[in-house]
Design an enzyme around this catalytic site. Structure first.
Site, PDB file in Angstrom:
ATOM      1  N   GLY A 106       0.825  -1.214   0.000  1.00  0.00           N
ATOM      2  CA  GLY A 106       0.000   0.000   0.000  1.00  0.00           C
ATOM      3  C   GLY A 106       0.851   1.253   0.000  1.00  0.00           C
ATOM      4  O   GLY A 106       1.988   1.248  -0.492  1.00  0.00           O
ATOM      5  N   GLY A 108       2.594   3.346   2.328  1.00  0.00           N
ATOM      6  CA  GLY A 108       3.938   3.441   2.910  1.00  0.00           C
ATOM      7  C   GLY A 108       4.906   2.549   2.144  1.00  0.00           C
ATOM      8  O   GLY A 108       6.039   2.943   1.846  1.00  0.00           O
ATOM      9  N   THR A 129      -4.478  -2.934  -0.977  1.00  0.00           N
ATOM     10  CA  THR A 129      -5.017  -2.402   0.277  1.00  0.00           C
ATOM     11  C   THR A 129      -6.550  -2.415   0.265  1.00  0.00           C
ATOM     12  O   THR A 129      -7.169  -2.126  -0.764  1.00  0.00           O
ATOM     13  CB  THR A 129      -4.565  -0.960   0.596  1.00  0.00           C
ATOM     14  N   ILE A 130      -7.105  -2.734   1.412  1.00  0.00           N
ATOM     15  CA  ILE A 130      -8.568  -2.674   1.518  1.00  0.00           C
ATOM     16  C   ILE A 130      -9.035  -1.219   1.556  1.00  0.00           C
ATOM     17  O   ILE A 130     -10.216  -0.947   1.433  1.00  0.00           O
ATOM     18  CB  ILE A 130      -9.094  -3.404   2.785  1.00  0.00           C
ATOM     19  N   ASP A 131      -8.090  -0.272   1.746  1.00  0.00           N
ATOM     20  CA  ASP A 131      -8.479   1.139   1.890  1.00  0.00           C
ATOM     21  C   ASP A 131      -8.752   1.823   0.540  1.00  0.00           C
ATOM     22  O   ASP A 131      -9.382   2.886   0.509  1.00  0.00           O
ATOM     23  CB  ASP A 131      -7.383   1.923   2.630  1.00  0.00           C
ATOM     24  N   ARG A 270     -25.969   1.348  20.023  1.00  0.00           N
ATOM     25  CA  ARG A 270     -25.057   0.202  20.063  1.00  0.00           C
ATOM     26  C   ARG A 270     -23.984   0.418  18.982  1.00  0.00           C
ATOM     27  O   ARG A 270     -24.265   0.970  17.921  1.00  0.00           O
ATOM     28  CB  ARG A 270     -25.796  -1.108  19.764  1.00  0.00           C
ATOM     29  N   GLN A 278     -12.542  -7.449   8.283  1.00  0.00           N
ATOM     30  CA  GLN A 278     -12.656  -6.839   6.954  1.00  0.00           C
ATOM     31  C   GLN A 278     -11.473  -7.181   6.043  1.00  0.00           C
ATOM     32  O   GLN A 278     -11.536  -7.019   4.831  1.00  0.00           O
ATOM     33  CB  GLN A 278     -12.799  -5.316   7.090  1.00  0.00           C
ATOM     34  N   ARG A 279     -10.371  -7.611   6.657  1.00  0.00           N
ATOM     35  CA  ARG A 279      -9.201  -7.964   5.845  1.00  0.00           C
ATOM     36  C   ARG A 279      -9.067  -9.468   5.668  1.00  0.00           C
ATOM     37  O   ARG A 279      -8.125  -9.944   5.023  1.00  0.00           O
ATOM     38  CB  ARG A 279      -7.924  -7.451   6.528  1.00  0.00           C
TER      39      ARG A 279
HETATM   40  O1  F6P Z   1      -4.408  -0.266   5.691  1.00  0.00           O
HETATM   41  C1  F6P Z   1      -5.250  -1.321   5.977  1.00  0.00           C
HETATM   42  C2  F6P Z   1      -5.792  -1.216   7.373  1.00  0.00           C
HETATM   43  O2  F6P Z   1      -6.618  -2.334   7.617  1.00  0.00           O
HETATM   44  C3  F6P Z   1      -6.523   0.074   7.693  1.00  0.00           C
HETATM   45  O3  F6P Z   1      -7.828   0.087   7.188  1.00  0.00           O
HETATM   46  C4  F6P Z   1      -6.422   0.085   9.193  1.00  0.00           C
HETATM   47  O4  F6P Z   1      -6.481   1.415   9.685  1.00  0.00           O
HETATM   48  C5  F6P Z   1      -5.068  -0.509   9.455  1.00  0.00           C
HETATM   49  O5  F6P Z   1      -4.740  -1.260   8.320  1.00  0.00           O
HETATM   50  C6  F6P Z   1      -4.995  -1.400  10.665  1.00  0.00           C
HETATM   51  O6  F6P Z   1      -3.670  -1.749  10.836  1.00  0.00           O
HETATM   52  P1  F6P Z   1      -3.142  -2.908  11.779  1.00  0.00           P
HETATM   53  O7  F6P Z   1      -3.444  -4.211  11.115  1.00  0.00           O
HETATM   54  O8  F6P Z   1      -1.680  -2.644  11.876  1.00  0.00           O
HETATM   55  O9  F6P Z   1      -3.869  -2.766  13.082  1.00  0.00           O
END
Ligand code: F6P
Length: 356
Positions: A106, A108, A129-131, A270, A278-279
């Site tokens: 991604g 960085g 990246t999921i972002d 809530r 999500q990943r």
């Molecule tokens: O960049 C992908 C991501 O899942 C972001 O959506 C989230 O902010 C970050 O990584 C979480 O990072 P880590 O897995 O280091 O907690």
């Protein structure tokens, strides 16, 4: 080959796309897999991969190589033993007499890839990246799979929210951008969507909830990006914001939004945070196709010696984007883009303007 930064669903599918194309089109191919991202390249931790390593992984989430975060800003800082990481990576590359480094990563990770390219290494990259926040590509692999999971979370919340007549917040990942929240929010029928690119006024959010209540709707669903920010906080300087957050008592933004809504509406709130779910899991068909196409294109770049590029996709076509263009830029949502306009037309509140 290495996978860097947070993982996502379609890393294996993408590596498979690269490898299959190379094996099918080049006579003598040797692929080394570096373990845990740039770490493996720095410390010489790698293994020789065989064609069989890439079989059966199209549908597997995670990464067969492992991954880790190696922050770009520390790349020029020697490690605890005084090792110069950049020189170490160059030395591993030369020792193995590599033709090219293939990096799946991604934002960085692309800065480091660009640095290595500037240092004279042949580098080809792929947008992971999921972002979906990488510059130069309409879509990153992993994004659509994560949209499916976040949407599913909102769908599940819908039924329970409707039964109990509660206000529910679903916090969606996405780091500093709102792509995942916007897409999952629209797909899941969220009533209110809060994203970093559109700072919110909590009073407008509350008005939207109250309006729904007056209309006889028993529940409200908010999709809130983990990076969502109030107008007030967005107006602060970085330093002031850091100072304000120093004594923050919330685990994440949704809890602050939830507390304010509860205070102002008296409604039961809530909060659900699907987080790293999500990943996880398998890549969706869209990602499998995208990964295969991007992987094949990256391999073609290697075959043609077109180094220093990322394989991306624009308007459905695969493109070659110079690493210098990708590195250090964030792809954010334009608040005036048509997706936002259409979402507003169907009545979704973004918390940025009073109700009509
Ligand atoms: O960049 C992908 C991501 O899942 C972001 O959506 C989230 O902010 C970050 O990584 C979480 O990072 P880590 O897995 O280091 O907690």
């Amino acid at each position: 080959m290495l996978t860097s930064g947070g993982d996502c669903q379609s890393l294996n599918a993408t590596m498979r796309g690269v490898a299959k194309t190379l094996y099918a089109n080049v006579e003598d191919v040797t692929i080394f897999g570096f373990e845990e991202g740039y770490r493996g390249l720095i410390y010489g931790e790698y293994r020789k991969l065989q064609s069989s390593d890439f079989s059966g992984i199209l549908t597997e989430g995670g990464t067969i190589l492992g991954t880790s975060r190696q922050p770009f800003k520390l790349m020029r800082t020697p490690d605890e033993n005084g090792l110069d990481k950049v020189e170490a990576m160059k030395s591993t590359y030369r020792k193995l007499r590599l033709d090219c480094l293939v990096m799946l990563g991604g934002n960085g990770s692309h800065k480091t890839a660009n640095l290595l390219s500037e240092e004279g290494l042949n580098v080809v990259t792929l947008p992971k990246t999921i972002d979906n926040d990488l510059w130069g590509t309409d879509m990153t692999f992993g994004f659509q799979s994560a949209v499916n999971i976040a949407t599913n979370a909102i769908d599940c919340i819908h039924t329970t929210a409707a039964s109990h007549g509660r206000v529910f917040i679903v916090e969606v990942m996405g780091h500093k951008v709102g792509w995942l929240t916007l897409h999952a929010g629209i797909a899941g029928g969220a009533d209110i969507i809060l994203i970093p690119e559109i700072p919110y006024n909590i009073n407008y959010v509350v008005d939207a909830i109250n309006k729904r209540k007056k209309q006889g709707k028993r529940f409200t669903i908010l999709a809130v990006a983990e990076g969502a920010i109030s107008k007030e906080d967005a107006a602060l300087s970085k330093k002031e914001f850091k100072e304000k957050r120093k004594d923050w008592k919330y685990p994440s933004i949704s809890y602050e939004v939830g507390r304010q809504i509860q205070e102002k509406t008296g409604q039961e709130i809530r909060i659900t945070v699907p987080g790293h779910m999500q990943r996880g899991g398998e890549p969706c068909p869209y990602d499998r196709v995208l990964s295969t196409r991007l992987g094949a294109a990256a391999a073609e770049m290697i075959i043609n010696k077109e180094y220093g590029h990322m394989a991306g996709i624009r308007n459905g076509e695969i493109v070659k984007v110079p690493l210098s263009e990708v590195a250090g830029k964030l792809k954010t949502i334009d608040p005036d883009c048509s997706s936002i306009k259409e979402a507003k037309l169907v009545g979704i509140c973004f918390g940025d303007e009073p109700l009509k």
